[in-house]
Every structure is written in structure tokens, then in C-alpha cells.
Design a protein around this motif. Structure first.
Motif, PDB file in Angstrom:
ATOM      1  N   GLU A  78      25.173  -3.839 -11.141  1.00  0.00           N
ATOM      2  CA  GLU A  78      25.859  -2.575 -10.876  1.00  0.00           C
ATOM      3  C   GLU A  78      24.872  -1.510 -10.415  1.00  0.00           C
ATOM      4  O   GLU A  78      25.132  -0.783  -9.452  1.00  0.00           O
ATOM      5  CB  GLU A  78      26.593  -2.092 -12.131  1.00  0.00           C
ATOM      6  CG  GLU A  78      27.796  -2.917 -12.514  1.00  0.00           C
ATOM      7  CD  GLU A  78      28.414  -2.459 -13.837  1.00  0.00           C
ATOM      8  OE1 GLU A  78      28.051  -1.373 -14.330  1.00  0.00           O
ATOM      9  OE2 GLU A  78      29.254  -3.205 -14.365  1.00  0.00           O
ATOM     10  N   ILE A  79      23.719  -1.418 -11.089  1.00  0.00           N
ATOM     11  CA  ILE A  79      22.711  -0.421 -10.722  1.00  0.00           C
ATOM     12  C   ILE A  79      22.179  -0.694  -9.327  1.00  0.00           C
ATOM     13  O   ILE A  79      22.018   0.223  -8.508  1.00  0.00           O
ATOM     14  CB  ILE A  79      21.573  -0.408 -11.763  1.00  0.00           C
ATOM     15  CG1 ILE A  79      22.096   0.147 -13.091  1.00  0.00           C
ATOM     16  CG2 ILE A  79      20.383   0.404 -11.269  1.00  0.00           C
ATOM     17  CD1 ILE A  79      21.127  -0.004 -14.247  1.00  0.00           C
ATOM     18  N   LEU A  80      21.917  -1.969  -9.038  1.00  0.00           N
ATOM     19  CA  LEU A  80      21.416  -2.327  -7.707  1.00  0.00           C
ATOM     20  C   LEU A  80      22.448  -1.988  -6.638  1.00  0.00           C
ATOM     21  O   LEU A  80      22.092  -1.478  -5.565  1.00  0.00           O
ATOM     22  CB  LEU A  80      21.051  -3.806  -7.654  1.00  0.00           C
ATOM     23  CG  LEU A  80      19.803  -4.217  -8.432  1.00  0.00           C
ATOM     24  CD1 LEU A  80      19.648  -5.727  -8.421  1.00  0.00           C
ATOM     25  CD2 LEU A  80      18.568  -3.556  -7.858  1.00  0.00           C
ATOM     26  N   ASP A  81      23.716  -2.264  -6.926  1.00  0.00           N
ATOM     27  CA  ASP A  81      24.768  -1.936  -5.962  1.00  0.00           C
ATOM     28  C   ASP A  81      24.830  -0.431  -5.713  1.00  0.00           C
ATOM     29  O   ASP A  81      24.991   0.015  -4.567  1.00  0.00           O
ATOM     30  CB  ASP A  81      26.121  -2.456  -6.444  1.00  0.00           C
ATOM     31  CG  ASP A  81      26.220  -3.972  -6.388  1.00  0.00           C
ATOM     32  OD1 ASP A  81      25.399  -4.594  -5.671  1.00  0.00           O
ATOM     33  OD2 ASP A  81      27.103  -4.532  -7.073  1.00  0.00           O
ATOM     34  N   LEU A 105      22.351   1.698  -6.026  1.00  0.00           N
ATOM     35  CA  LEU A 105      21.174   2.077  -5.250  1.00  0.00           C
ATOM     36  C   LEU A 105      21.336   1.709  -3.781  1.00  0.00           C
ATOM     37  O   LEU A 105      20.924   2.457  -2.891  1.00  0.00           O
ATOM     38  CB  LEU A 105      19.922   1.418  -5.830  1.00  0.00           C
ATOM     39  CG  LEU A 105      19.445   1.945  -7.187  1.00  0.00           C
ATOM     40  CD1 LEU A 105      18.281   1.094  -7.699  1.00  0.00           C
ATOM     41  CD2 LEU A 105      19.052   3.399  -7.106  1.00  0.00           C
ATOM     42  N   VAL A 106      21.927   0.559  -3.525  1.00  0.00           N
ATOM     43  CA  VAL A 106      22.153   0.142  -2.146  1.00  0.00           C
ATOM     44  C   VAL A 106      23.105   1.125  -1.469  1.00  0.00           C
ATOM     45  O   VAL A 106      22.895   1.528  -0.317  1.00  0.00           O
ATOM     46  CB  VAL A 106      22.695  -1.306  -2.085  1.00  0.00           C
ATOM     47  CG1 VAL A 106      23.195  -1.652  -0.690  1.00  0.00           C
ATOM     48  CG2 VAL A 106      21.608  -2.277  -2.512  1.00  0.00           C
ATOM     49  N   LYS A 107      24.149   1.538  -2.175  1.00  0.00           N
ATOM     50  CA  LYS A 107      25.099   2.503  -1.613  1.00  0.00           C
ATOM     51  C   LYS A 107      24.417   3.826  -1.288  1.00  0.00           C
ATOM     52  O   LYS A 107      24.733   4.477  -0.301  1.00  0.00           O
ATOM     53  CB  LYS A 107      26.253   2.750  -2.595  1.00  0.00           C
ATOM     54  CG  LYS A 107      27.215   1.593  -2.681  1.00  0.00           C
ATOM     55  CD  LYS A 107      28.308   1.889  -3.690  1.00  0.00           C
ATOM     56  CE  LYS A 107      29.202   0.679  -3.889  1.00  0.00           C
ATOM     57  NZ  LYS A 107      30.192   0.885  -4.951  1.00  0.00           N
ATOM     58  N   LYS A 108      23.510   4.234  -2.123  1.00  0.00           N
ATOM     59  CA  LYS A 108      22.812   5.490  -1.906  1.00  0.00           C
ATOM     60  C   LYS A 108      21.759   5.364  -0.805  1.00  0.00           C
ATOM     61  O   LYS A 108      21.196   6.359  -0.367  1.00  0.00           O
ATOM     62  CB  LYS A 108      22.136   5.955  -3.188  1.00  0.00           C
ATOM     63  CG  LYS A 108      23.107   6.373  -4.271  1.00  0.00           C
ATOM     64  CD  LYS A 108      22.361   6.802  -5.513  1.00  0.00           C
ATOM     65  CE  LYS A 108      23.311   7.150  -6.634  1.00  0.00           C
ATOM     66  NZ  LYS A 108      22.591   7.512  -7.866  1.00  0.00           N
ATOM     67  N   GLY A 109      21.477   4.167  -0.400  1.00  0.00           N
ATOM     68  CA  GLY A 109      20.504   3.954   0.662  1.00  0.00           C
ATOM     69  C   GLY A 109      19.075   3.890   0.159  1.00  0.00           C
ATOM     70  O   GLY A 109      18.143   3.878   0.952  1.00  0.00           O
ATOM     71  N   GLU A 110      18.898   3.858  -1.133  1.00  0.00           N
ATOM     72  CA  GLU A 110      17.551   3.819  -1.672  1.00  0.00           C
ATOM     73  C   GLU A 110      16.938   2.426  -1.580  1.00  0.00           C
ATOM     74  O   GLU A 110      15.722   2.273  -1.604  1.00  0.00           O
ATOM     75  CB  GLU A 110      17.547   4.302  -3.119  1.00  0.00           C
ATOM     76  CG  GLU A 110      17.897   5.762  -3.253  1.00  0.00           C
ATOM     77  CD  GLU A 110      17.909   6.240  -4.691  1.00  0.00           C
ATOM     78  OE1 GLU A 110      17.436   5.510  -5.572  1.00  0.00           O
ATOM     79  OE2 GLU A 110      18.408   7.354  -4.911  1.00  0.00           O
ATOM     80  N   GLU A 163      18.680  -6.476   1.343  1.00  0.00           N
ATOM     81  CA  GLU A 163      17.761  -7.598   1.122  1.00  0.00           C
ATOM     82  C   GLU A 163      16.904  -7.368  -0.130  1.00  0.00           C
ATOM     83  O   GLU A 163      16.708  -8.281  -0.919  1.00  0.00           O
ATOM     84  CB  GLU A 163      16.865  -7.810   2.343  1.00  0.00           C
ATOM     85  CG  GLU A 163      17.596  -8.314   3.567  1.00  0.00           C
ATOM     86  CD  GLU A 163      18.298  -9.639   3.311  1.00  0.00           C
ATOM     87  OE1 GLU A 163      17.699 -10.539   2.687  1.00  0.00           O
ATOM     88  OE2 GLU A 163      19.461  -9.768   3.735  1.00  0.00           O
ATOM     89  N   GLN A 164      16.414  -6.162  -0.299  1.00  0.00           N
ATOM     90  CA  GLN A 164      15.611  -5.872  -1.484  1.00  0.00           C
ATOM     91  C   GLN A 164      16.447  -6.031  -2.748  1.00  0.00           C
ATOM     92  O   GLN A 164      15.978  -6.546  -3.766  1.00  0.00           O
ATOM     93  CB  GLN A 164      15.052  -4.445  -1.420  1.00  0.00           C
ATOM     94  CG  GLN A 164      13.947  -4.273  -0.408  1.00  0.00           C
ATOM     95  CD  GLN A 164      13.536  -2.814  -0.273  1.00  0.00           C
ATOM     96  OE1 GLN A 164      14.341  -1.908  -0.488  1.00  0.00           O
ATOM     97  NE2 GLN A 164      12.290  -2.585   0.108  1.00  0.00           N
ATOM     98  N   GLY A 165      17.707  -5.613  -2.680  1.00  0.00           N
ATOM     99  CA  GLY A 165      18.608  -5.758  -3.824  1.00  0.00           C
ATOM    100  C   GLY A 165      18.835  -7.213  -4.170  1.00  0.00           C
ATOM    101  O   GLY A 165      18.854  -7.587  -5.346  1.00  0.00           O
ATOM    102  N   LYS A 166      18.987  -8.059  -3.155  1.00  0.00           N
ATOM    103  CA  LYS A 166      19.190  -9.489  -3.401  1.00  0.00           C
ATOM    104  C   LYS A 166      17.953 -10.108  -4.058  1.00  0.00           C
ATOM    105  O   LYS A 166      18.072 -10.917  -4.981  1.00  0.00           O
ATOM    106  CB  LYS A 166      19.507 -10.213  -2.094  1.00  0.00           C
ATOM    107  CG  LYS A 166      20.889  -9.938  -1.568  1.00  0.00           C
ATOM    108  CD  LYS A 166      21.142 -10.691  -0.277  1.00  0.00           C
ATOM    109  CE  LYS A 166      22.532 -10.389   0.273  1.00  0.00           C
ATOM    110  NZ  LYS A 166      22.751 -11.085   1.551  1.00  0.00           N
TER     111      LYS A 166
END
Length: 149
Positions: free
Chosen positions: A27-30, A32-37, A41-44
């Protein structure tokens, strides 16, 4: 069986904690991805690392549970074997245990004495001569005591 149940509960609690951690981290990674941080690929990559860490944690927890269960079984087998011994055999086992404890105590004392002797070896060369003369004096005193008796 109470110990086995307790270990099972601990293992299940660990697995549950790992699962909740994985869900929250995703959830946190998702977010962060939404925020563009982070890029997708880094999230995966981070998610895969977390999954790997969780799997290794669960595996180590399972291994520790198996080890403790094996130790409990060993203890139970030992108790069963001891209960089958005759009084003579029990006495022999006790004597053997006492002799092993005495040997261990002697070994520990020898190691302690060797550790204490190490600093004496580093002393200057003049001190051993002084020790020799005091040893000679002690021997002379012992000889005079023998003649006095």
C-alpha cells in the motif's frame, strides 16, 4: 503438548505479522508511485525484496520451531531411557556425570591459572631471579622446620 501449541501460535503470529507487513508495504509503495516519488519499476524491485525477506523470515521461524520440537523430543527420550535404568545403572551414570563435572572444573581451573600466568611471563628478566631466591628461602625454611620436628 502445551509447548507445541505455544510454538505453533508463535509461528502463526509471525506468519500473520509478515503477511500484514507485506500488505502495508505494498500500500505504501503504491501511494509513493502515485505521488511520483518512485517509479513503477523501483516499486516492483522493493516489493520483490520485501517478499524475499518475508519468506526467509518465515523459513527461519519454521526452522527454529522444528529445532525446539526436536530438542523437546530428545529430552523426552532421555527421560524415558533414564526411567528404565536399574538403581545400579543410575548410580553408574551419576558417577560418570560427577567425574565429567570434576574434569570440566579442573580444565577450567587450569585455563584460569594459565591466563593468570601469562602476565607473569611478560615481566622483566630480573624478577624471575628474585622468585628463585624466595623459593630457595622457602625451601630452607621447610628444611629447618623438618629438623625442628
Amino acid at each position: 503438548m502445551e509447548l507445541g501449541e505455544g510454538l505453533k501460535k508463535i509461528l502463526l503470529a509471525g506468519i500473520g505479522t509478515a503477511a500484514v507487513t507485506a500488505e502495508k508495504s505494498k500500500e505504501i509503495l503504491d501511494d509513493l508511485v502515485k505521488k511520483g516519488e518512485l517509479t513503477v519499476e523501483q516499486g516492483k524491485v522493493l516489493n520483490q525484496e520485501l517478499k524475499h525477506n518475508i519468506k526467509s523470515t518465515v523459513k527461519s521461524a519454521a526452522d527454529s520451531v522444528k529445532e525446539s520440537a526436536a530438542r523437546k523430543n530428545d529430552q523426552e527420550e532421555l527421560k524415558a531411557t533414564i526411567s528404565k535404568l536399574t538403581p545400579e545403572q543410575l548410580a553408574a551414570v551419576k558417577a560418570q556425570i560427577e567425574s565429567m563435572q570434576a574434569e570440566a572444573a579442573e580444565k577450567k581451573a587450569a585455563e584460569k591459572k594459565a591466563a593468570e600466568a601469562s602476565p607473569a611471563e611478560e615481566a622483566p628478566a630480573e624478577e624471575p631471579e628474585a622468585e628463585t631466591s624466595s623459593a630457595e628461602e622457602t625451601a630452607e625454611e621447610a628444611g629447618s622446620e623438618d629438623t625442628a620436628e
